[in-house]
Design an enzyme around this catalytic site. Structure first.
Site, PDB file in Angstrom:
ATOM      1  N   ASN A  38       0.804  -1.231   0.000  1.00 25.57           N
ATOM      2  CA  ASN A  38       0.000   0.000   0.000  1.00 25.57           C
ATOM      3  C   ASN A  38       0.834   1.276   0.000  1.00 25.57           C
ATOM      4  O   ASN A  38       0.446   2.274  -0.585  1.00 25.57           O
ATOM      5  CB  ASN A  38      -1.024  -0.008   1.148  1.00 25.57           C
ATOM      6  CG  ASN A  38      -0.393  -0.183   2.511  1.00 25.57           C
ATOM      7  OD1 ASN A  38       0.652  -0.800   2.637  1.00 25.57           O
ATOM      8  ND2 ASN A  38      -1.024   0.357   3.527  1.00 25.57           N
ATOM      9  N   GLU A  64       4.002  -4.420  12.585  1.00 25.50           N
ATOM     10  CA  GLU A  64       3.001  -3.372  12.351  1.00 25.50           C
ATOM     11  C   GLU A  64       1.931  -3.984  11.461  1.00 25.50           C
ATOM     12  O   GLU A  64       2.168  -4.242  10.285  1.00 25.50           O
ATOM     13  CB  GLU A  64       3.645  -2.165  11.670  1.00 25.50           C
ATOM     14  CG  GLU A  64       4.793  -1.534  12.438  1.00 25.50           C
ATOM     15  CD  GLU A  64       4.359  -0.910  13.750  1.00 25.50           C
ATOM     16  OE1 GLU A  64       3.170  -0.566  13.883  1.00 25.50           O
ATOM     17  OE2 GLU A  64       5.205  -0.797  14.655  1.00 25.50           O
ATOM     18  N   CYS A 114      -3.258   1.583   6.642  1.00 23.38           N
ATOM     19  CA  CYS A 114      -3.497   0.824   7.871  1.00 23.38           C
ATOM     20  C   CYS A 114      -4.260   1.650   8.893  1.00 23.38           C
ATOM     21  O   CYS A 114      -5.053   1.119   9.654  1.00 23.38           O
ATOM     22  CB  CYS A 114      -2.180   0.331   8.456  1.00 23.38           C
ATOM     23  SG  CYS A 114      -0.989   1.651   8.739  1.00 23.38           S
TER      24      CYS A 114
HETATM   25  P1  NDP Z   1       0.719  -9.258   3.653  1.00 27.07           P
HETATM   26  O1  NDP Z   1       0.765  -9.702   5.055  1.00 27.07           O
HETATM   27  O2  NDP Z   1       0.033 -10.111   2.662  1.00 27.07           O
HETATM   28  O3  NDP Z   1       2.192  -9.019   3.079  1.00 27.07           O
HETATM   29  C1  NDP Z   1       3.121  -8.165   3.721  1.00 27.07           C
HETATM   30  C2  NDP Z   1       4.505  -8.512   3.233  1.00 27.07           C
HETATM   31  O4  NDP Z   1       4.875  -9.802   3.720  1.00 27.07           O
HETATM   32  C3  NDP Z   1       4.615  -8.600   1.717  1.00 27.07           C
HETATM   33  O5  NDP Z   1       5.880  -8.133   1.306  1.00 27.07           O
HETATM   34  C4  NDP Z   1       4.481 -10.097   1.482  1.00 27.07           C
HETATM   35  O6  NDP Z   1       5.012 -10.501   0.264  1.00 27.07           O
HETATM   36  C5  NDP Z   1       5.284 -10.641   2.642  1.00 27.07           C
HETATM   37  N1  NDP Z   1       4.999 -12.027   3.001  1.00 27.07           N
HETATM   38  C6  NDP Z   1       3.969 -12.817   2.621  1.00 27.07           C
HETATM   39  N2  NDP Z   1       4.056 -14.029   3.217  1.00 27.07           N
HETATM   40  C7  NDP Z   1       5.165 -14.001   3.988  1.00 27.07           C
HETATM   41  C8  NDP Z   1       5.794 -14.938   4.872  1.00 27.07           C
HETATM   42  N3  NDP Z   1       5.291 -16.151   5.089  1.00 27.07           N
HETATM   43  N4  NDP Z   1       6.926 -14.571   5.501  1.00 27.07           N
HETATM   44  C9  NDP Z   1       7.438 -13.333   5.342  1.00 27.07           C
HETATM   45  N5  NDP Z   1       6.894 -12.402   4.521  1.00 27.07           N
HETATM   46  C10 NDP Z   1       5.765 -12.725   3.861  1.00 27.07           C
HETATM   47  O7  NDP Z   1       0.084  -7.789   3.696  1.00 27.07           O
HETATM   48  P2  NDP Z   1      -0.346  -6.894   2.466  1.00 27.07           P
HETATM   49  O8  NDP Z   1       0.810  -6.750   1.539  1.00 27.07           O
HETATM   50  O9  NDP Z   1      -1.640  -7.404   1.966  1.00 27.07           O
HETATM   51  O10 NDP Z   1      -0.543  -5.474   3.175  1.00 27.07           O
HETATM   52  C11 NDP Z   1      -1.735  -5.021   3.684  1.00 27.07           C
HETATM   53  C12 NDP Z   1      -1.751  -5.173   5.187  1.00 27.07           C
HETATM   54  O11 NDP Z   1      -0.697  -4.419   5.770  1.00 27.07           O
HETATM   55  C13 NDP Z   1      -3.015  -4.632   5.807  1.00 27.07           C
HETATM   56  O12 NDP Z   1      -3.507  -5.529   6.777  1.00 27.07           O
HETATM   57  C14 NDP Z   1      -2.572  -3.351   6.465  1.00 27.07           C
HETATM   58  O13 NDP Z   1      -3.385  -2.951   7.544  1.00 27.07           O
HETATM   59  C15 NDP Z   1      -1.189  -3.700   6.890  1.00 27.07           C
HETATM   60  N6  NDP Z   1      -0.402  -2.495   7.128  1.00 27.07           N
HETATM   61  C16 NDP Z   1      -0.044  -2.180   8.410  1.00 27.07           C
HETATM   62  C17 NDP Z   1       0.627  -1.008   8.683  1.00 27.07           C
HETATM   63  C18 NDP Z   1       1.015  -0.627  10.081  1.00 27.07           C
HETATM   64  O14 NDP Z   1       1.910   0.213  10.242  1.00 27.07           O
HETATM   65  N7  NDP Z   1       0.412  -1.192  11.113  1.00 27.07           N
HETATM   66  C19 NDP Z   1       0.990  -0.082   7.618  1.00 27.07           C
HETATM   67  C20 NDP Z   1       0.547  -0.509   6.328  1.00 27.07           C
HETATM   68  C21 NDP Z   1      -0.104  -1.678   6.100  1.00 27.07           C
HETATM   69  P3  NDP Z   1       4.041 -10.608  -1.029  1.00 27.07           P
HETATM   70  O15 NDP Z   1       3.140  -9.398  -1.019  1.00 27.07           O
HETATM   71  O16 NDP Z   1       4.992 -10.598  -2.143  1.00 27.07           O
HETATM   72  O17 NDP Z   1       3.250 -11.864  -0.841  1.00 27.07           O
END
Ligand code: NDP
Length: 469
Positions: free
Chosen positions: A109, A203, A237
């Site tokens: 995002n 986070e 988020c």
């Molecule tokens: P995901 O949890 O799907 O992915 C986050 C990251 O983790 C991506 O780079 C993803 O790779 C990677 N990933 C996926 N599987 C694994 C694994 N098993 N081990 C390690 N890394 C992995 O989240 P989204 O990308 O869908 O992001 C949206 C979410 O992020 C929402 O829930 C949002 O609220 C949260 N968010 C939280 C924030 C905060 O500060 N609290 C800020 C911004 C967002 P890939 O995408 O390539 O699968």
């Protein structure tokens, strides 16, 4: 890659915070010089509108500036006062020693902001950084890291792209994991880190509530809620995910929000307010939440439909909602604003806290004291009164999720940088030392008796305890 980063890190650590700050500032210069290129790339890979992308490519430099300016002070060894007679003969201090290699796992995002807000303090602390961006949005993050290389900075920053397995590999390779993403993936990452006894900071997702009280400036509240709920197509988020408006102002607020929301232009043009969403899967989630709400009796006053092409979902206002609906309980992460009527402040607080998440919240009232009292009762890591998102660029404040929204915190002044360090305790004699301390070997009855008296003197409080009278 991890091995090369570790090799380069020792020189990076040893060059000290002032020299590192110089490289960070040069990098900030490169980013600002390439703002147009980076913004175009970000728009192309995310579908954001340009004003939303510009926040990422410019405002995020604040994180670099802050930690470049403060690292030397935050990393300076600290003298610690003696805690009692036992430590009195010692000079005490603690020092901050960077983790060699920090892994940043970044979602789709905000590919730049969510990378820079952790990369800047980690690099300033003296760590090497291995960043893994989402497979959905690897380009801009990779380009920003190329910028680090183009200014000729030490080889302590690298980028990997790939899907979840690449994220898993990063977790295995590094010494500290900073993860930003969904709660489900965060749990998996935390589980693996627990097995490896590796420190991790999470986070995660949110379901931020907004509370609108009867004394609120309703025009400001309406505009704030619309921007806070729809900015970046709701893929934030800390976006406003649900609104509780007290009965006395509910109708007027809904009217104002409907007008502001209805005036938004959606598309990919230069004059549009709301762009596309990053993934089709996220549009599916938004559509499901809206459909489920409708089936349970909610009314859609504005929007409510996905676009005919691209990943668009119309900015949507839902009313007559309640906590039986997914739009009020699950993270929607899309351009929707469900507004629920509540009797009073107390009911609003109860419902706001009725969530597995605890990222942040907003309170809208003209009485700032009342706003703080409400904040004090909310189970969230941050509360913005009469505003949205304002805590995020206040780098001196921590950004942390409570409950299922996270573990640990990012930013927050010194803590945001020191989290990337191991703390080392140092003791040194204050005065010349003898060959042996009283408590060392060999033991004897006489020495034990003297040591016992000394220890009692130190441990006791008051004459009777200290002297054993
Ligand atoms: P995901 O949890 O799907 O992915 C986050 C990251 O983790 C991506 O780079 C993803 O790779 C990677 N990933 C996926 N599987 C694994 C694994 N098993 N081990 C390690 N890394 C992995 O989240 P989204 O990308 O869908 O992001 C949206 C979410 O992020 C929402 O829930 C949002 O609220 C949260 N968010 C939280 C924030 C905060 O500060 N609290 C800020 C911004 C967002 P890939 O995408 O390539 O699968």
């Amino acid at each position: 890659m991890a091995r090369d980063l570790r090799l380069a890190q020792t020189a990076w650590r040893d060059m000290g915070p002032r020299v590192r700050a110089g490289w960070l500032r040069a990098w900030r210069g490169w980013i600002l010089d390439h703002t147009d290129e980076l913004t175009d790339l970000l728009v192309a890979e995310t579908g954001k509108v340009r004003p939303d992308a510009l926040v990422e490519t410019t405002a995020s430099c604040e994180f670099i500036s802050y930690y470049a300016d403060h690292a030397e002070k935050f990393l300076a060894p600290e003298r610690v006062g003696s805690s009692g007679l036992l430590s009195l003969p010692k000079r005490l201090s603690r020092t901050y020693r960077p983790y060699p290699l920090v892994g940043l796992i970044v979602p789709w995002n905000f590919p730049i902001t969510l990378f820079l807000m952790d990369a800047a303090p980690a690099l300033a602390a003296g760590c090497a950084v291995l960043a893994k961006s989402s497979e959905m949005t690897p380009l801009t993050c990779a380009r920003v890291i190329e910028g680090w290389q183009e200014i000729g900075a030490p080889a302590v920053l690298q980028h990997v792209s790939g899907a979840g397995d690449a994220g898993q590999a990063v977790v295995e390779a590094v010494d500290f994991v900073q993860f930003t993403g969904s709660t489900a993936t965060g749990r998996r990452v935390a589980t693996r880190c627990a097995e490896l006894l590796k420190p991790v900071s999470l986070e995660l997702g949110g379901k931020d509530a907004a509370i609108v009280l009867e004394d609120a400036d309703l025009d400001r509240a309406a505009h704030g809620l619309v921007w806070g709920g729809i900015f970046n197509s709701g893929q934030v988020c800390i976006s406003v995910e649900r609104v509780y408006a007290v009965d006395a102002v509910y109708d007027e607020l809904v009217e104002k929000v409907a007008a502001a929301l209805g005036a938004l232009r959606q598309g990919a043009g230069a004059r549009d307010d709301v762009g596309a969403m990053v993934t089709k899967e996220q549009v599916d989630t938004v559509e499901r939440h809206v459909q489920e709400a409708r089936q349970r009796g909610a009314r859609v006053l504005v929007g409510g439909e996905r676009g005919t092409k691209g990943n668009f979902f119309a900015p949507t206002l839902l009313v007559d909602v309640d906590h039986t609906m997914s739009c009020m309980t699950e993270e929607t992460f899309g351009p929707t604003l469900p507004i629920m009527r509540v009797a009073d402040e107390a009911e609003a607080i109860t419902l706001a806290n009725d969530s597995e998440y605890g990222l942040s919240a907003t309170v809208w009232t003209r009485d700032l004291g009342r706003g703080r009292r409400v904040a004090d009762q909310l189970e969230v890591g941050a509360v913005n009164i009469n505003d949205v998102f304002s805590n995020l660029f206040a780098v001196g404040l921590p950004h942390s999720g409570w409950k299922s929204s996270g573990m640990g915190a990012r930013l927050g002044g010194a803590q945001g940088l020191r989290k990337y360090c191991r703390v080392q305790a140092i003791t040194e004699p204050r005065m010349p030392v003898t060959t042996k301390e009283l408590t060392w070997y060999p033991y004897s009855a006489r020495r034990t008796a003297i040591a016992g008296r000394v220890l009692r003197l130190a441990a006791g409080r008051g004459l009777r305890q200290r002297l054993g009278l």
